[in-house]
Write a protein that holds these residues in place. Structure first.
Motif, PDB file in Angstrom:
ATOM      1  N   ARG A  55      26.568  42.655  49.392  1.00  0.00           N
ATOM      2  CA  ARG A  55      27.961  42.536  49.838  1.00  0.00           C
ATOM      3  C   ARG A  55      28.429  43.756  50.634  1.00  0.00           C
ATOM      4  O   ARG A  55      29.587  44.140  50.585  1.00  0.00           O
ATOM      5  CB  ARG A  55      28.890  42.278  48.655  1.00  0.00           C
ATOM      6  CG  ARG A  55      28.552  40.982  47.912  1.00  0.00           C
ATOM      7  CD  ARG A  55      29.457  40.752  46.729  1.00  0.00           C
ATOM      8  NE  ARG A  55      30.721  40.166  47.189  1.00  0.00           N
ATOM      9  CZ  ARG A  55      31.839  40.203  46.485  1.00  0.00           C
ATOM     10  NH1 ARG A  55      31.867  40.792  45.298  1.00  0.00           N
ATOM     11  NH2 ARG A  55      32.948  39.652  46.947  1.00  0.00           N
ATOM     12  N   ASP A  82      37.058  40.808  44.100  1.00  0.00           N
ATOM     13  CA  ASP A  82      37.567  40.130  45.286  1.00  0.00           C
ATOM     14  C   ASP A  82      37.992  41.084  46.398  1.00  0.00           C
ATOM     15  O   ASP A  82      38.424  40.635  47.461  1.00  0.00           O
ATOM     16  CB  ASP A  82      38.776  39.263  44.925  1.00  0.00           C
ATOM     17  CG  ASP A  82      38.397  38.053  44.088  1.00  0.00           C
ATOM     18  OD1 ASP A  82      37.221  37.630  44.152  1.00  0.00           O
ATOM     19  OD2 ASP A  82      39.269  37.546  43.371  1.00  0.00           O
ATOM     20  N   THR A  83      37.891  42.404  46.150  1.00  0.00           N
ATOM     21  CA  THR A  83      38.387  43.374  47.118  1.00  0.00           C
ATOM     22  C   THR A  83      37.257  44.241  47.648  1.00  0.00           C
ATOM     23  O   THR A  83      36.510  44.849  46.881  1.00  0.00           O
ATOM     24  CB  THR A  83      39.480  44.269  46.493  1.00  0.00           C
ATOM     25  OG1 THR A  83      40.509  43.428  45.959  1.00  0.00           O
ATOM     26  CG2 THR A  83      40.077  45.212  47.522  1.00  0.00           C
ATOM     27  N   CYS A  84      37.162  44.297  48.971  1.00  0.00           N
ATOM     28  CA  CYS A  84      36.208  45.203  49.601  1.00  0.00           C
ATOM     29  C   CYS A  84      36.985  46.362  50.212  1.00  0.00           C
ATOM     30  O   CYS A  84      38.222  46.366  50.228  1.00  0.00           O
ATOM     31  CB  CYS A  84      35.400  44.485  50.678  1.00  0.00           C
ATOM     32  SG  CYS A  84      36.347  43.962  52.128  1.00  0.00           S
ATOM     33  N   ARG A 113      34.451  38.310  54.681  1.00  0.00           N
ATOM     34  CA  ARG A 113      34.724  36.909  54.343  1.00  0.00           C
ATOM     35  C   ARG A 113      33.444  36.190  53.929  1.00  0.00           C
ATOM     36  O   ARG A 113      33.441  35.439  52.957  1.00  0.00           O
ATOM     37  CB  ARG A 113      35.368  36.193  55.536  1.00  0.00           C
ATOM     38  CG  ARG A 113      36.820  36.525  55.735  1.00  0.00           C
ATOM     39  CD  ARG A 113      37.418  35.706  56.891  1.00  0.00           C
ATOM     40  NE  ARG A 113      38.544  36.400  57.431  1.00  0.00           N
ATOM     41  CZ  ARG A 113      38.526  37.246  58.471  1.00  0.00           C
ATOM     42  NH1 ARG A 113      37.413  37.473  59.129  1.00  0.00           N
ATOM     43  NH2 ARG A 113      39.619  37.849  58.871  1.00  0.00           N
ATOM     44  N   GLY A 116      32.507  36.724  50.472  1.00  0.00           N
ATOM     45  CA  GLY A 116      33.405  36.139  49.489  1.00  0.00           C
ATOM     46  C   GLY A 116      34.578  37.013  49.075  1.00  0.00           C
ATOM     47  O   GLY A 116      35.300  36.682  48.132  1.00  0.00           O
ATOM     48  N   PHE A 117      34.807  38.108  49.774  1.00  0.00           N
ATOM     49  CA  PHE A 117      35.969  38.945  49.457  1.00  0.00           C
ATOM     50  C   PHE A 117      37.247  38.234  49.891  1.00  0.00           C
ATOM     51  O   PHE A 117      37.251  37.491  50.876  1.00  0.00           O
ATOM     52  CB  PHE A 117      35.867  40.302  50.157  1.00  0.00           C
ATOM     53  CG  PHE A 117      34.767  41.179  49.634  1.00  0.00           C
ATOM     54  CD1 PHE A 117      34.848  41.714  48.352  1.00  0.00           C
ATOM     55  CD2 PHE A 117      33.657  41.473  50.407  1.00  0.00           C
ATOM     56  CE1 PHE A 117      33.835  42.529  47.861  1.00  0.00           C
ATOM     57  CE2 PHE A 117      32.642  42.286  49.926  1.00  0.00           C
ATOM     58  CZ  PHE A 117      32.726  42.810  48.649  1.00  0.00           C
ATOM     59  N   ARG A 118      38.320  38.486  49.167  1.00  0.00           N
ATOM     60  CA  ARG A 118      39.621  37.895  49.497  1.00  0.00           C
ATOM     61  C   ARG A 118      40.599  38.913  50.080  1.00  0.00           C
ATOM     62  O   ARG A 118      41.595  38.540  50.682  1.00  0.00           O
ATOM     63  CB  ARG A 118      40.222  37.249  48.245  1.00  0.00           C
ATOM     64  CG  ARG A 118      39.370  36.039  47.821  1.00  0.00           C
ATOM     65  CD  ARG A 118      39.872  35.320  46.594  1.00  0.00           C
ATOM     66  NE  ARG A 118      41.306  35.158  46.566  1.00  0.00           N
ATOM     67  CZ  ARG A 118      42.037  35.282  45.455  1.00  0.00           C
ATOM     68  NH1 ARG A 118      41.481  35.564  44.304  1.00  0.00           N
ATOM     69  NH2 ARG A 118      43.334  35.110  45.495  1.00  0.00           N
ATOM     70  N   ARG A 119      40.313  40.191  49.855  1.00  0.00           N
ATOM     71  CA  ARG A 119      41.162  41.275  50.359  1.00  0.00           C
ATOM     72  C   ARG A 119      40.291  42.420  50.859  1.00  0.00           C
ATOM     73  O   ARG A 119      39.181  42.621  50.371  1.00  0.00           O
ATOM     74  CB  ARG A 119      42.071  41.817  49.254  1.00  0.00           C
ATOM     75  CG  ARG A 119      43.180  40.892  48.844  1.00  0.00           C
ATOM     76  CD  ARG A 119      43.908  41.382  47.601  1.00  0.00           C
ATOM     77  NE  ARG A 119      43.020  41.458  46.432  1.00  0.00           N
ATOM     78  CZ  ARG A 119      42.608  40.413  45.728  1.00  0.00           C
ATOM     79  NH1 ARG A 119      42.987  39.203  46.049  1.00  0.00           N
ATOM     80  NH2 ARG A 119      41.816  40.575  44.693  1.00  0.00           N
ATOM     81  N   CYS A 120      40.838  43.179  51.813  1.00  0.00           N
ATOM     82  CA  CYS A 120      40.157  44.383  52.302  1.00  0.00           C
ATOM     83  C   CYS A 120      41.135  45.550  52.215  1.00  0.00           C
ATOM     84  O   CYS A 120      42.276  45.458  52.660  1.00  0.00           O
ATOM     85  CB  CYS A 120      39.679  44.191  53.738  1.00  0.00           C
ATOM     86  SG  CYS A 120      38.649  45.560  54.335  1.00  0.00           S
ATOM     87  N   GLU A 162      44.882  40.716  53.475  1.00  0.00           N
ATOM     88  CA  GLU A 162      44.348  39.475  52.924  1.00  0.00           C
ATOM     89  C   GLU A 162      43.322  38.942  53.914  1.00  0.00           C
ATOM     90  O   GLU A 162      43.523  39.013  55.128  1.00  0.00           O
ATOM     91  CB  GLU A 162      45.463  38.440  52.721  1.00  0.00           C
ATOM     92  CG  GLU A 162      46.508  38.849  51.685  1.00  0.00           C
ATOM     93  CD  GLU A 162      45.951  38.966  50.282  1.00  0.00           C
ATOM     94  OE1 GLU A 162      45.113  38.130  49.893  1.00  0.00           O
ATOM     95  OE2 GLU A 162      46.383  39.884  49.559  1.00  0.00           O
ATOM     96  N   LEU A 163      42.238  38.398  53.391  1.00  0.00           N
ATOM     97  CA  LEU A 163      41.202  37.840  54.254  1.00  0.00           C
ATOM     98  C   LEU A 163      41.304  36.326  54.296  1.00  0.00           C
ATOM     99  O   LEU A 163      40.777  35.658  55.103  1.00  0.00           O
ATOM    100  CB  LEU A 163      39.817  38.266  53.780  1.00  0.00           C
ATOM    101  CG  LEU A 163      39.563  39.771  53.831  1.00  0.00           C
ATOM    102  CD1 LEU A 163      38.227  40.103  53.184  1.00  0.00           C
ATOM    103  CD2 LEU A 163      39.582  40.273  55.274  1.00  0.00           C
TER     104      LEU A 163
END
Length: 163
Positions: A55, A82-84, A113, A116-120, A162-163
């Motif tokens: 990831r 969920d956060t990168c 994305r 599978g991350f939802r936020r950066c 948000e991604l």
């Protein structure tokens, strides 16, 4: 004078020394010296290995066959799954203004994305005005406090997207 043409590609082991020199050369330009900054992060010396982990992705920018900057994403240390974090996005002065930063951002967020991350999340510091304009144009919004446990306590501005 026409603008320099650049290429972007995934980091390779042969790029480690160049990226370490870029990061350690650019950070003092913005007063990012001493503890609490990536300049002292041991990862700087082995970027290819660090971004070969699950990831994670890192891209370098070349102009005339020379590495002039880069940036990437990896899981946020001490953060939720969920956060990168957008990490180590630095460019030599001659690489700025070419559009390469926006392209590296686009590629990095695309990889995030895919992973599978939802936020950066990202950290920066006062004085990195051009970088902050890029972050904001890319959809990042300032937040009031740091996330995770990056070890970069010298940073004083934080963003989330948000991604």
């Amino acid at each position: 004078m026409k603008p320099a043409e650049y290429t972007i590609r995934p980091i390779e082991a042969r790029d480690d020394a160049a990226m370490a020199a870029i990061i350690r050369g650019v950070m003092p330009e913005f007063g990012a010296c001493g503890s609490g900054f990536a300049i002292n992060d041991p990862e700087v010396d082995w970027m290819h290995r660090a971004y070969s982990s699950p990831r994670a992705a890192y891209f370098v920018v070349e102009v005339d066959g020379e590495v002039v900057g880069g940036g990437g994403v990896a899981p946020l240390e001490g953060g939720d799954a969920d956060t990168c974090e957008l990490r180590k996005m630095y460019f030599l002065p001659r690489a700025r203004g070419l559009g390469a930063g926006a392209k590296v951002m686009e590629l990095s967020l695309g990889k995030a994305r895919e992973f599978g991350f939802r936020r950066c999340y990202l950290e920066t510091l006062t004085g990195m005005d051009a970088a902050m304009r890029l972050y904001e144009r890319s959809g990042f919004r300032r937040i009031d406090a740091p996330l995770g446990a990056t070890g970069h306590g010298g940073c004083d501005i934080w963003y989330l997207r948000e991604l």
